[in-house]
Write an enzyme that holds these catalytic residues in place. Structure first.
Site, PDB file in Angstrom:
ATOM      1  N   TYR A 166       0.833  -1.198   0.000  1.00 50.18           N
ATOM      2  CA  TYR A 166       0.000   0.000   0.000  1.00 50.18           C
ATOM      3  C   TYR A 166       0.872   1.254   0.000  1.00 50.18           C
ATOM      4  CZ  TYR A 166      -4.108   2.711   0.095  1.00 50.18           C
ATOM      5  OH  TYR A 166      -5.051   3.618  -0.283  1.00 50.18           O
TER       6      TYR A 166
ATOM      7  N   LYS B 208      -5.850  -1.911  -0.902  1.00 49.83           N
ATOM      8  CA  LYS B 208      -6.660  -1.603   0.275  1.00 49.83           C
ATOM      9  C   LYS B 208      -7.304  -2.886   0.823  1.00 49.83           C
ATOM     10  CE  LYS B 208      -7.570   2.353   2.199  1.00 49.83           C
ATOM     11  NZ  LYS B 208      -7.159   3.720   2.237  1.00 49.83           N
TER      12      LYS B 208
ATOM     13  N   GLU C  50     -13.253   4.714  -2.387  1.00 51.34           N
ATOM     14  CA  GLU C  50     -11.844   5.020  -2.135  1.00 51.34           C
ATOM     15  C   GLU C  50     -11.245   5.856  -3.250  1.00 51.34           C
ATOM     16  OE1 GLU C  50     -10.220   4.066   0.670  1.00 51.34           O
ATOM     17  OE2 GLU C  50      -8.413   5.081  -0.013  1.00 51.34           O
ATOM     18  N   ASP C  51     -10.591   6.941  -2.860  1.00 49.32           N
ATOM     19  CA  ASP C  51      -9.832   7.770  -3.809  1.00 49.32           C
ATOM     20  C   ASP C  51     -10.660   8.266  -4.989  1.00 49.32           C
ATOM     21  OD1 ASP C  51      -7.682   7.740  -2.186  1.00 49.32           O
ATOM     22  OD2 ASP C  51      -6.348   6.659  -3.516  1.00 49.32           O
TER      23      ASP C  51
ATOM     24  N   ASP D 123     -11.382   7.736   2.766  1.00 52.73           N
ATOM     25  CA  ASP D 123     -10.684   9.039   2.724  1.00 52.73           C
ATOM     26  C   ASP D 123     -11.375  10.042   3.630  1.00 52.73           C
ATOM     27  OD1 ASP D 123      -8.953   8.181   0.559  1.00 52.73           O
ATOM     28  OD2 ASP D 123     -10.766   8.271  -0.663  1.00 52.73           O
TER      29      ASP D 123
ATOM     30  N   ASN E  59       0.497  14.028   2.663  1.00 47.32           N
ATOM     31  CA  ASN E  59       1.560  13.138   2.246  1.00 47.32           C
ATOM     32  C   ASN E  59       1.609  13.098   0.722  1.00 47.32           C
ATOM     33  OD1 ASN E  59      -0.346  11.000   1.491  1.00 47.32           O
ATOM     34  ND2 ASN E  59      -0.650  10.755   3.696  1.00 47.32           N
TER      35      ASN E  59
END
Ligand code: NAI
Length: 539
Positions: A93, A164, A235-236, A259, A398
């Site tokens: 990941y 994930k 996700e994302d 998220d 990040n």
């Protein structure tokens, strides 16, 4: 074991044991001569994999090796991850999966999930029937719209649902068979990919919001019909899409967005422990966000939910939270705010200067989710330190170069007063002979455990309360000794043990809220334990 024999058996990742097939199995399954003579233990196979991994020159090569291993022998793959979860999670990941997604079309070998494209509109119910497992319990789905900090990666984003869901198993021991990675291919606006001859997705621009929403609705309906017990983990997705779709579906079906809710939960876990150190209550804090995108709004909403559980009204909770974005402080004179941001636009002097905003609002907690590195300058950290005995400073953007401040700067400029966490792991910092241990707010403490709780209880919905229970369970597994060193999260190496406890507490909350679709057993712990996957060859 199923009826596969010979080469077909060796090529089936779920059944393959490679050199661990014993003599009797080799004879019974037509494997004699197809394997070298030595019969090995799983432990020996793991040793060989670790040796081979040590010969790989970089993280992407290790990622490719592990992906191949997962395709060859699922048990061995998870057994390798189990030897050092904290090390391998960084490969399967974040951050290595980001590099893998950039290269997805180039390193592609096997599909590892479903690709549902807008070409298949009107047929998704039929297409879902092609998945061989009938009782899927969690789908992790992305449009590849905003992959980590890398933007629109279209179909290359498939690395994220795959990785994930591997974490569900590696961290919280969810059975891999009940997990399905899905890429909803709606095209991409990434010109580089559209011009790449090895790109594997639809070569068209992204649709309008209305077209996207209609496609998502068809997908949701198809999933409800084909896999009625399935939770959809978004996700994302692009930030605005993520918030809008979560708001639409969160009370309608079993779904969540990591998220938004997972990030909110892990941040609240960190804040619960920060409160133990600063001896305050969350409900009494003033929070300022630097960054007001999906992570900022998601965390703000989760903190507001947590404050409400401590007795504040919705309005009182939101009044304690302010946000600052690329255009300055969110306040009512701003004309560019989205419906999700409006509840946090409190009357205040308009400003584009973060230090001025800090001095006006006097936050006790400053959270960076801006994607812009180095923005918590010496002046920012000093302003927070002047106002607070123990300023809470979370620099969550990040990868590393995007962190709003490094751990070293946070401790140096606050003279060691900061209670600090980042989205990435910084090394310990020693200043004047004292060593500080920075924390990492990593979502992997939360979503695999919540995933296990959802699978175990067949949860009907996944509201914020469940994520707050997970946050509390995670926070409470940090010892007093660790807290004394400023450590806000459990040891990463303990993630499996920690996830078990968090899964049990989250499942208990699902029962308490009446959201389980099964009867409550005598022991929720026993229920969760009974469902846990073990990377061993069964008899
Ligand atoms: P986003 O792109 O939706 O939002 C970014 C926000 O920052 C926007 O409100 C934008 O206006 C603001 N911004 C950009 N430049 C700015 C500047 N110079 N000054 C002030 N504000 C600025 O991104 P999203 O999804 O909200 O993610 C934000 C960051 O949080 C990313 O770096 C992501 O990697 C990180 N993140 C960390 C997590 C964790 O540590 N567990 C989990 C999820 C996200």
């Amino acid at each position: 074991m199923n009826s596969l024999t010979g080469i077909a058996l060796l090529e089936d990742p779920k059944e393959n044991r490679g050199t661990a097939f014993n003599q009797a199995e080799r004879e019974e399954k037509g494997l004699v001569g197809l394997l070298p003579p030595v019969v090995e233990t799983l432990e020996n196979q793991v040793k060989r994999c670790l040796y081979q991994l040590s010969k790989k020159n970089n993280d992407l090569e290790q990622y490719i090796y592990l992906a191949q291993l997962a395709d060859d022998n699922q048990t061995l793959f998870f057994a390798v991850l189990a030897t050092d979860p904290a090390r391998f999670l960084k490969i399967v990941y974040d951050p290595t999966v980001g590099t893998a997604c950039l290269e997805f079309g180039h390193i592609y070998r096997k599909p590892n999930g479903m690709y549902l494209s807008m070409d298949q509109r009107g047929k998704l119910k039929e297409v879902l029937k092609n998945w061989p497992v009938g009782d899927v319990r969690v789908i992790c789905v992305s449009t590849g719209g905003r992959i980590l900090g890398l933007g629109d990666l279209g179909t290359n984003g498939m690395g994220i649902p795959i990785g994930k869901l591997q974490l569900y198993t590696a961290c919280a021991a969810v059975q891999p068979d009940v997990l399905l990675p899905v890429l909803l291919d709606c095209g991409t606006d990434n010109e580089k990919l559209l011009n790449d001859p090895l790109y594997l997705g639809l070569k068209q621009k992204r649709p309008t919001t209305d077209e996207l929403d209609a496609f998502v609705q068809e997908f949701v309906d198809a999933v409800q019909e084909r896999f009625p017990k399935c939770c959809i983990h978004f996700e994302d997705w692009k930030g605005t899409d993520a918030l809008r779709l979560l708001a639409r579906y969160v009370t309608e079906i079993s779904c969540y967005n990591d998220d938004i809710q997972g990030t909110g939960s892990v941040t609240v876990a960190g804040l619960y422990n920060a409160m133990k150190i600063s001896k305050g209550d969350l409900k009494d804090q003033r929070v300022l966000f630097f960054g007001a995108g999906s992570a900022g709004i998601g965390i703000a909403n989760m903190i507001a939910s947590a404050m409400k559980l401590e007795g504040l009204s919705e309005r009182e909770a939101r009044e304690r939270i302010s946000l600052f974005d690329v255009n300055g402080l969110l306040e009512p004179s701003r004309k560019d705010l989205s419906p999700d941001q409006l509840p946090y636009a409190h009357p205040a002097q308009p400003t584009k200067d973060l230090v001025a905003a800090i001095n006006e609002l006097k936050p006790t907690i400053l959270i960076g989710v801006s994607t812009v590195g180095g923005t918590f300058t010496q002046q920012v950290i000093e302003a927070m330190s002047k106002l607070n005995e123990r300023p809470v400073i979370f620099a969550l953007s990040n990868p590393t170069e995007h962190a709003e401040c490094t751990a070293e700067d946070a401790y140096k400029f606050s003279k060691g007063k900061a209670i600090y966490a980042a989205g990435v792991q910084f090394d310990p910092v020693t200043i004047d002979g004292k060593t500080y241990e920075p924390s990492q707010a990593n979502n992997f403490y939360i979503f695999p455990a919540v995933g296990m709780a959802i699978v175990a209880t067949e949860a009907e919905h996944v509201p914020d309360e469940i994520f707050i229970a997970a946050a509390k369970a995670t926070a409470d597994q940090v010892t007093d000794e660790q807290l004394a060193k400023g450590i806000l999260f459990p040891e990463q190496a303990d993630v499996q043990k920690v996830s078990h406890v968090t899964a049990v507490k989250s499942a208990e909350k699902i029962f308490e809220l009446g959201l389980a679709r099964i009867d409550k057993p005598e022991s929720v712990d026993t229920l969760v334990t009974s469902l846990e996957y073990k990377p061993i060859y069964s008899e």
